[in-house]
Design an enzyme around this catalytic site. Structure first.
Site, short mmCIF file in Angstrom:
data_model
loop_
_atom_site.label_atom_id
_atom_site.label_comp_id
_atom_site.label_asym_id
_atom_site.label_seq_id
_atom_site.Cartn_x
_atom_site.Cartn_y
_atom_site.Cartn_z
N ARG A 176 -12.89 -2.62 6.29
CA ARG A 176 -12.17 -3.84 5.93
C ARG A 176 -13.02 -5.09 6.15
NH1 ARG A 176 -6.58 -2.47 6.47
NH2 ARG A 176 -5.20 -4.22 6.28
N ARG B 246 8.35 -3.13 8.22
CA ARG B 246 7.23 -3.48 9.09
C ARG B 246 7.29 -4.94 9.54
NH1 ARG B 246 1.75 -1.14 6.34
NH2 ARG B 246 1.00 -3.19 7.02
P1 AP5 Z 1 -2.60 -1.59 6.89
O1 AP5 Z 1 -1.53 -0.71 7.33
O2 AP5 Z 1 -3.90 -1.00 6.43
O3 AP5 Z 1 -2.02 -2.57 5.81
P2 AP5 Z 1 -2.66 -3.21 4.48
O4 AP5 Z 1 -4.05 -2.97 4.10
O5 AP5 Z 1 -2.30 -4.61 4.70
O6 AP5 Z 1 -2.05 -2.43 3.38
P3 AP5 Z 1 -0.61 -2.10 3.18
O7 AP5 Z 1 -0.24 -0.86 3.94
O8 AP5 Z 1 0.22 -3.33 3.50
O9 AP5 Z 1 -0.53 -1.89 1.60
P4 AP5 Z 1 -0.91 -0.68 0.63
O10 AP5 Z 1 -2.02 -1.09 -0.28
O11 AP5 Z 1 -1.09 0.59 1.39
O12 AP5 Z 1 0.40 -0.67 -0.25
P5 AP5 Z 1 1.60 0.38 -0.29
O13 AP5 Z 1 1.16 1.66 -0.91
O14 AP5 Z 1 2.28 0.44 1.04
O15 AP5 Z 1 -3.01 -2.61 8.05
C1 AP5 Z 1 -2.03 -3.26 8.84
C2 AP5 Z 1 -2.72 -4.07 9.93
O16 AP5 Z 1 -3.49 -3.19 10.79
C3 AP5 Z 1 -3.74 -5.11 9.46
O17 AP5 Z 1 -3.13 -6.33 9.11
C4 AP5 Z 1 -4.65 -5.22 10.70
O18 AP5 Z 1 -4.07 -6.01 11.70
C5 AP5 Z 1 -4.73 -3.80 11.20
N1 AP5 Z 1 -5.83 -3.03 10.60
C6 AP5 Z 1 -5.72 -1.89 9.84
N2 AP5 Z 1 -6.91 -1.43 9.47
C7 AP5 Z 1 -7.82 -2.29 9.98
C8 AP5 Z 1 -9.24 -2.37 9.91
N3 AP5 Z 1 -9.96 -1.45 9.24
N4 AP5 Z 1 -9.86 -3.39 10.54
C9 AP5 Z 1 -9.16 -4.31 11.25
N5 AP5 Z 1 -7.81 -4.30 11.35
C10 AP5 Z 1 -7.14 -3.30 10.72
O19 AP5 Z 1 2.56 -0.36 -1.35
C11 AP5 Z 1 3.21 -1.59 -1.02
C12 AP5 Z 1 4.64 -1.60 -1.60
O20 AP5 Z 1 4.56 -1.66 -3.02
C13 AP5 Z 1 5.44 -0.34 -1.27
O21 AP5 Z 1 6.78 -0.70 -1.04
C14 AP5 Z 1 5.31 0.54 -2.55
O22 AP5 Z 1 6.45 1.38 -2.72
C15 AP5 Z 1 5.20 -0.52 -3.63
N6 AP5 Z 1 4.34 -0.11 -4.74
C16 AP5 Z 1 3.16 0.58 -4.65
N7 AP5 Z 1 2.62 0.75 -5.88
C17 AP5 Z 1 3.49 0.14 -6.76
C18 AP5 Z 1 3.50 -0.03 -8.18
N8 AP5 Z 1 2.51 0.43 -8.94
N9 AP5 Z 1 4.52 -0.72 -8.73
C19 AP5 Z 1 5.52 -1.21 -7.96
N10 AP5 Z 1 5.59 -1.06 -6.60
C20 AP5 Z 1 4.59 -0.41 -6.02
#
Ligand code: AP5
Length: 218
Positions: free
Chosen positions: A88, A156
């Protein structure tokens, strides 16, 4: 197969990761899931991370690199793995490169910020598995219950608008530079960018079309 899924918070990495990992029989290595599990278990790492995550800030690179290195020693990583949310930052990517793991492919999902805000506000997750739902776009079979276990889903702490905006700002500042970092290395691991705005099924199909042409380095 060793895969990196890259993209902003809410792009659909976790959603697509679940399908890919099931298809290829590889584990999803989600640093976000690992940190949330640590918070839920009140471990020392969890106690340190709770506030940082609620504020939408990133964990330190050293902490994340140690977590990932340890995770990669587990036997289930032998056939490959998918990174969701790692690397990241550029220092994390450099540390990953130093491990010489033989990454096979990087797939970036692109989605505009305003769409991400609406997606994340409606997201619900199953904490133990990391399974992801959306109240409107991908609802569970039974309201607010995980499809497989029937356990309750959670909203969350970082999926409220103010924190989502902070996370997007952090993404643009600290993670977006990785797009250039990976593209510079496309000779070693091909880089694909696809729109994450289509339907779940259409994105899934595009990812499968990419992966079926990738020959794992072994
Ligand atoms: P993390 O859990 O990694 O969160 P993120 O990267 O912010 O990603 P998300 O899980 O929020 O989104 P996603 O892309 O997986 O989307 P999703 O599939 O859920 O990190 C959380 C925290 O941990 C960070 O802020 C940080 O503090 C820490 N952290 C983690 N890794 C780190 C690192 N490497 N370094 C430093 N800190 C770190 O989909 C989202 C929503 O949209 C869902 O409801 C889904 O159903 C919907 N959806 C998905 N696709 C579609 C579509 N095509 N159309 C409509 N809806 C859709």
């Amino acid at each position: 197969m060793r895969i990196v899924l890259l993209g902003p918070p809410g792009a659909g990495k976790g959603t697509q990761a679940e399908f890919i990992c099931h298809h290829y029989g590889i584990p999803k290595i989600s640093t976000g899931d690992m940190l949330r599990a640590a918070v839920a278990a009140h471990t020392p790492i969890g106690q340190k991370m709770k506030k940082i995550m609620e504020e939408g800030r990133l964990a330190s690179d050293d902490l994340i690199i140690d977590l990932v290195k340890e995770r990669l020693t587990a036997p289930d990583c032998k056939p490959g793995y998918l990174f969701d949310g790692f690397p990241r930052t550029v220092p994390q990517a450099n540390a990953m490169e130093a491990l010489k793991m033989g990454l096979d492919v990087v797939i970036e999902l692109t989605v505009p910020d305003e769409v991400l805000i609406s997606r994340l506000s409606g997201r619900r997750i199953h904490l133990n598995s990391g399974r992801v739902y959306h109240v409107q776009f991908n609802p569970p079979k039974i309201d607010n219950r995980d499809d497989e276990t029937g356990e309750p889903l959670i909203h969350r702490e970082d999926d409220y608008e103010e924190t989502i905006r902070k996370r997007l700002q952090v993404y643009h500042q600290q993670t977006e530079p990785l797009i250039h970092w990976f593209k510079e290395r496309a000779l070693f691991h091909p880089y694909f960018q696809i729109s994450g705005e289509d339907s779940l099924e259409s994105i899934q199909q595009k990812i499968m079309d990419i992966l079926k042409n990738i020959r794992p380095k072994g």
